[in-house]
Motif scaffolding. Structure first.
Motif, PDB file in Angstrom:
ATOM      1  N   VAL A  39       0.837  -1.203   0.000  1.00  0.00           N
ATOM      2  CA  VAL A  39       0.000   0.000   0.000  1.00  0.00           C
ATOM      3  C   VAL A  39       0.868   1.247   0.000  1.00  0.00           C
ATOM      4  CG1 VAL A  39      -1.640   1.358   1.361  1.00  0.00           C
ATOM      5  CG2 VAL A  39      -2.022  -1.087   1.032  1.00  0.00           C
ATOM      6  N   ARG A  40       1.930   1.236   0.798  1.00  0.00           N
ATOM      7  CA  ARG A  40       2.839   2.393   0.797  1.00  0.00           C
ATOM      8  C   ARG A  40       3.455   2.591  -0.590  1.00  0.00           C
ATOM      9  NH1 ARG A  40       4.158   0.383   6.048  1.00  0.00           N
ATOM     10  NH2 ARG A  40       5.879  -0.841   5.192  1.00  0.00           N
ATOM     11  N   ASP A  42       2.154   1.628  -3.467  1.00  0.00           N
ATOM     12  CA  ASP A  42       1.098   2.081  -4.376  1.00  0.00           C
ATOM     13  C   ASP A  42       0.855   3.575  -4.234  1.00  0.00           C
ATOM     14  OD1 ASP A  42       0.746  -0.398  -5.431  1.00  0.00           O
ATOM     15  OD2 ASP A  42      -1.091  -0.863  -4.327  1.00  0.00           O
ATOM     16  N   LEU A  43       0.818   4.049  -2.999  1.00  0.00           N
ATOM     17  CA  LEU A  43       0.595   5.478  -2.774  1.00  0.00           C
ATOM     18  C   LEU A  43       1.721   6.305  -3.382  1.00  0.00           C
ATOM     19  CD1 LEU A  43      -0.711   5.435   0.920  1.00  0.00           C
ATOM     20  CD2 LEU A  43      -2.009   6.052  -1.130  1.00  0.00           C
ATOM     21  N   ALA A  44       2.943   5.798  -3.261  1.00  0.00           N
ATOM     22  CA  ALA A  44       4.095   6.539  -3.780  1.00  0.00           C
ATOM     23  C   ALA A  44       4.123   6.569  -5.301  1.00  0.00           C
ATOM     24  CB  ALA A  44       5.389   5.924  -3.250  1.00  0.00           C
ATOM     25  N   SER A  45       3.460   5.590  -5.961  1.00  0.00           N
ATOM     26  CA  SER A  45       3.533   5.499  -7.424  1.00  0.00           C
ATOM     27  C   SER A  45       2.203   5.814  -8.109  1.00  0.00           C
ATOM     28  CB  SER A  45       4.008   4.101  -7.836  1.00  0.00           C
ATOM     29  OG  SER A  45       3.119   3.106  -7.363  1.00  0.00           O
ATOM     30  N   ARG A  46       1.284   6.466  -7.407  1.00  0.00           N
ATOM     31  CA  ARG A  46      -0.043   6.722  -7.965  1.00  0.00           C
ATOM     32  C   ARG A  46       0.021   7.515  -9.260  1.00  0.00           C
ATOM     33  NH1 ARG A  46      -3.155  10.066  -4.779  1.00  0.00           N
ATOM     34  NH2 ARG A  46      -5.112   9.287  -5.638  1.00  0.00           N
ATOM     35  N   GLU A  90      -5.471  13.917  -7.610  1.00  0.00           N
ATOM     36  CA  GLU A  90      -6.849  14.350  -7.403  1.00  0.00           C
ATOM     37  C   GLU A  90      -7.168  15.598  -8.212  1.00  0.00           C
ATOM     38  OE1 GLU A  90      -4.986  13.248  -4.963  1.00  0.00           O
ATOM     39  OE2 GLU A  90      -6.142  11.459  -4.393  1.00  0.00           O
ATOM     40  N   TYR A 164      -6.332  -5.143   0.466  1.00  0.00           N
ATOM     41  CA  TYR A 164      -7.222  -4.259   1.220  1.00  0.00           C
ATOM     42  C   TYR A 164      -8.215  -5.058   2.064  1.00  0.00           C
ATOM     43  CZ  TYR A 164      -4.968  -0.961  -1.798  1.00  0.00           C
ATOM     44  OH  TYR A 164      -4.015  -0.225  -2.433  1.00  0.00           O
TER      45      TYR A 164
END
Length: 207
Positions: A39-40, A42-46, A90, A164
């Motif tokens: 998850v970390r 994924d967040l870094a590579s969004r 976003e 998740y």
């Protein structure tokens, strides 16, 4: 919208693909530390993932409704990259929405055409298949007010979703508790989807 039934040849091909992929899918279980790390990551590579999907899964697919929406709005991959750089993921998605680059639920399910100004697209649910995935199971949703929507189940996507699910179980302190699945089995996809996701982190349904 009726869901097209697969021919015997198509069903056999899907079953062969599923059998070939399932052992590898189950051979690499997910534990809580792995889930948190992914998850970390994924967040870094969004931002990179968004641009990759638009470039490879939208713009590179001539029949993609999303590509038609981008072209109608006059938006290129380079424009999206600049929006992401300037306003974040976003902010970029907000700008695209304002430009008409979005799909409503009824449009996604093929219940109504996509109309944006002079653009008029007749679409079906199949038009939104993700070209970057591999279909291992073809099922359908329950569809309380219709015959349901076709579901294309990809084991790689299930493995990602399982992360998740694991974190949800962990958050509520029920990773070691028995569970049952109150969902229908094939041809509907919800039940088998849940079985496959939970199996990814070593859970088997008690019922």
């Amino acid at each position: 919208m009726a869901v097209r039934e697969l021919s015997l040849i198509e069903q056999a091909a899907l079953f062969r693909r599923l059998v070939g992929a399932l052992s590898g899918y189950l051979r690499e279980p997910i534990d809580p530390p792995t889930a948190h790390a992914r998850v970390r990551a994924d967040l870094a590579s969004r931002a990179d993932n968004l641009l990759r999907i638009i470039a490879e899964g939208v713009v590179a697919v001539p029949s993609s409704p999303y590509r038609a929406l981008l072209e109608h709005a006059g938006v290129t991959v380079e424009d999206v990259a600049e929006l992401v750089r300037r306003e974040g993921v976003e902010g970029a998605l907000d700008r695209l929405y304002d430009a008409g680059v979005y799909v409503s639920l009824d449009e996604f399910k093929g219940r109504k055409p996509i109309i944006r100004g002079s653009l008029h697209l007749e679409v079906t649910a199949r038009d939104f298949d993700n070209p970057l995935t591999t279909i291992h199971i073809a099922a359908q949703s329950g569809g309380s007010r219709s015959s349901g929507t076709r579901l294309a189940i990809d084991l790689a996507h299930n493995a990602r979703s399982a992360i998740y699910d694991l974190l949800l179980f962990e958050t509520h302190g029920v990773l070691d508790r028995p569970y049952v699945i109150w969902q229908p089995t094939l041809p509907y996809g919800a039940g088998v989807n849940a079985v496959l996701r939970y199996a990814k982190f070593g859970r088997s349904a008690a019922r």
